[in-house]
Design a protein around this motif. Sequence first.
Motif, PDB file in Angstrom:
ATOM      1  N   PRO A   1    -108.711   5.346  33.385  1.00 27.54           N
ATOM      2  CA  PRO A   1    -108.363   6.623  34.027  1.00 27.54           C
ATOM      3  C   PRO A   1    -106.925   7.069  33.787  1.00 27.54           C
ATOM      4  O   PRO A   1    -106.634   8.259  33.874  1.00 27.54           O
ATOM      5  CB  PRO A   1    -108.602   6.340  35.520  1.00 27.54           C
ATOM      6  N   ASN A   2    -106.015   6.139  33.506  1.00 27.27           N
ATOM      7  CA  ASN A   2    -104.611   6.499  33.317  1.00 27.27           C
ATOM      8  C   ASN A   2    -104.289   6.898  31.882  1.00 27.27           C
ATOM      9  O   ASN A   2    -103.134   7.199  31.568  1.00 27.27           O
ATOM     10  CB  ASN A   2    -103.708   5.331  33.736  1.00 27.27           C
ATOM     11  N   ASN A   3    -105.288   6.866  31.017  1.00 23.77           N
ATOM     12  CA  ASN A   3    -105.068   7.136  29.602  1.00 23.77           C
ATOM     13  C   ASN A   3    -105.021   8.636  29.366  1.00 23.77           C
ATOM     14  O   ASN A   3    -106.044   9.315  29.327  1.00 23.77           O
ATOM     15  CB  ASN A   3    -106.189   6.489  28.775  1.00 23.77           C
ATOM     16  N   GLU A   4    -103.799   9.177  29.213  1.00 27.52           N
ATOM     17  CA  GLU A   4    -103.652  10.613  28.977  1.00 27.52           C
ATOM     18  C   GLU A   4    -104.217  11.014  27.619  1.00 27.52           C
ATOM     19  O   GLU A   4    -104.700  12.128  27.435  1.00 27.52           O
ATOM     20  CB  GLU A   4    -102.174  11.012  29.066  1.00 27.52           C
ATOM     21  N   ALA A   5    -104.166  10.084  26.657  1.00 27.79           N
ATOM     22  CA  ALA A   5    -104.717  10.383  25.333  1.00 27.79           C
ATOM     23  C   ALA A   5    -106.227  10.605  25.405  1.00 27.79           C
ATOM     24  O   ALA A   5    -106.782  11.409  24.657  1.00 27.79           O
ATOM     25  CB  ALA A   5    -104.390   9.255  24.360  1.00 27.79           C
ATOM     26  N   ALA A   6    -106.892   9.892  26.334  1.00 30.23           N
ATOM     27  CA  ALA A   6    -108.338  10.054  26.494  1.00 30.23           C
ATOM     28  C   ALA A   6    -108.661  11.455  26.995  1.00 30.23           C
ATOM     29  O   ALA A   6    -109.678  12.048  26.603  1.00 30.23           O
ATOM     30  CB  ALA A   6    -108.887   9.001  27.448  1.00 30.23           C
ATOM     31  N   LYS A   7    -107.791  12.004  27.841  1.00 34.90           N
ATOM     32  CA  LYS A   7    -108.001  13.380  28.309  1.00 34.90           C
ATOM     33  C   LYS A   7    -107.864  14.353  27.145  1.00 34.90           C
ATOM     34  O   LYS A   7    -108.637  15.308  27.020  1.00 34.90           O
ATOM     35  CB  LYS A   7    -107.003  13.721  29.411  1.00 34.90           C
ATOM     36  N   GLY A   8    -106.862  14.088  26.312  1.00 32.07           N
ATOM     37  CA  GLY A   8    -106.694  14.927  25.122  1.00 32.07           C
ATOM     38  C   GLY A   8    -107.896  14.837  24.198  1.00 32.07           C
ATOM     39  O   GLY A   8    -108.291  15.830  23.577  1.00 32.07           O
TER      40      GLY A   8
END
Length: 827
Positions: free
Chosen positions: A137-144
């Motif tokens: 959940p803390n992976n900002e790259a995954a949101k991108g």
Amino acid sequence: MSGISLHGLLNTGLLGVYTHKIAMNVVGHNMSNVNTEGYSRQRAVIVTTPPLGIPTLAQPSIPLQMGTGSKVADIKRVRDAFLDVQYRNTNNRKNYWDNIYGNMHYIEQLFGEPGENGIRVLFDNFWSAMEELKSDPNNEAAKGQIVARADELGNTMKDLDYRLDQLQDDINNEIATRVNEMNNYLKRVADLNNKIRSVEISGSTPNDLLDERDRVIDQLSNLTNIKVTQMPSGEISLGLGDRTILHGGVYEELYAEMIPGKGETYGIFSNNSQVEFADGKMKALFELRDEIIPKYRGKLDEFAVNLVDTVNLIHKEGWDKTGTITGSSFFKSIEAVKSGEDARFFRVAGFKDLFTNPIKYFYSKNTFTSDPSKDPSTNIKENDLYLIDSNSNSNSNSNTITNSTAGNLSSIGLSGEYENGKFYIESDGDVNKTIYDVDGSYLSKMGLNTSSVQAIKINKEGLKSGDISFEVGGTNISINSIDGTDLNSFANSINNSSGNYYIGAIVKGDNVYIVATDKVAEKSMQNLVIKDDKGVLSNGEKVSVDVLDTSNPTLNNFIKDKNGDPVNGTESIEINGIKIEFDTRTDSLKDLAEKINKSNTGVTAFITPHGKFVLRAGASLNFDLKNSKISGKDNIFQSLGLIDKTPITENEMTLVSTDSKWEDINNMFNKADILRLDNEIGLVNRMEVTDGLKDNPSNLSVDLGILTNSNKYVPVGPKNVSVWDVLSGIKDLAVLNDGKDGFSGFLANTIAEMGIEGETAEKMKGNAEALHSQIDGERDRVQGVSIDEEVSNMIKYQKAFNASARFITAIDQMMEKIVNSLGTVGR
């Protein structure tokens, strides 16, 4: 006696020479046209000349019939009219399937299936990005990645629609240009008809003109089905569909005009009437333009608008990682940009978050022969249930643990009722509170909905005193001075700790169970980050326990009568003449949605995570609820949040119908959220991620929150990615194809349908070509020129010519004998 005179015999021989000279000319004509397209071999029709009646010396009163020789009565084409009809019919089919197959193959290539850049791969990549965010959940790259994959999917689908649109335009233009070709054929046939009539009047047979006319008709049969009618004058008429477009030397010129109300779409007209083509290339072009390509563009639209709307409805109910932004869309709006009655009424979403209603009613899925609460065979008196009310003491924010000692439901605020084999349970308040069955022996045995959650089980020998802290939703909670002297002291230290309403302690036998309350996502201890420096929980064992699942409550929790009381029993709504019945005591909101989706009415239903009831129009209704009729009792639609009506009468009403105007719709759904669509194809081009998320993917909604006992949703925190838990689950949600397919299945079925359609076209093309080749071969066998046969005829006619010439020579010698020798006395 002149009929048997030498001069008469001379005439007979001369006719033989002349007849076979003509026959030789026919043979030569055949041989010189052996490679001429459309040429039909010709043959001289040799008949006898009229005989003469000649009396004889022996029978002067009974004349003999004496032949006078031969003549060429006509020169005929060798041709089979039935084979011509069969040839043109098979030619129609061959050209139809050839065009269908060629374009279907191209469409398959556009979709790129199977392949690494196919639409299904891009769709799966989008879902894989969701799974990556869920795992970290803390992976900002995954949101991108989620934003990038959604954008990639949308761009690919838009490009695919653009190419299909271009193909549609190309075919539309080809339809217009084919008119000139057909007119040229008609003009040529009309001109040939005039020439043939002139020759026929003179008594001759215009074989070469007939061949040329048949060749032109064969070429016309590439484009369309035609009906040829022979006329006594030798002319023909041509029928196209139910109309005659050529009669003799007169024809109706075809012209391409744009069809009124269909933009730049061409139709073929004749004499102000549109011409319908039943076969051939023209039929294939119209079918590709008006049916096949729009079907696949429509499927792209259906996938896109449902995906955009479903993702947006769910995304709007979540908070971003900060817990402050909610109500934002993932995709840009696909709302109609054109005003007026022409817009389509695609979707209505209720204005109520139904799951915030106090949940008071649920039931057992099992069937009993007697009241299970009184039947010793159920052994329920040996089991305990535990209710944790995290808000019962608002001053201390501590937990109250209530034990249903010996299965006494009333001690935890529940009551049971047995009726017709079913056991119904009612709460005196609501069961948004948490009810645990730690040893899993009661709830499941009673057939109640349960969920399995993680807890920590500590034996009394493993108890320790000390402090623990844990993090939930970004908040740190500490529980100090835990008394580990005995089970009850240990449990009381946790339950009565000021500020703790996230976990509770339940004493069961020689064990204490540390469990999560309804304040924790999914009521699971695994969603807490526990800091246990002193090892208070170190001797604990992670176990699964049952908790009463209230996430799918029955309809009597929502549907009320005109007095606001629960409706218990069988109710129904009617969609497009199909009655959909449901039992409010046993069916849930999701059950109602499934029943609507399985009714095959063209209307589908969907429930958002917070409980908004959604109705949509499917492709069979052209994505327009105005093409349906939905009726039922007003209290049902009021309870589902679709309408806001006063007073409620419990009478039948029509929610929407084919007579509905936009003014009626706006008045009916004045509080609900309605979505209109432009009445045009190509809606997939509106599928685009919002600019805000493209610029900053960290603003993604991630947290759907949890429902508190005050019946409000509050955010849990940045580590809760329940938005994407739900979104990853809609992959197989049956909202497409009139409720038959989920998103993944819809794409798979579309690709499979395309493959089957292409394979069918390929097989039919092969069959049509084989049959056409067979008919063509048979026709060529009948009408084609055989060099061997013509040489044989040439020899035959040559010998006959020579024999006739020799016959004349013999007569000449006889005449010379008569003239020079007959009657001469020897000298």
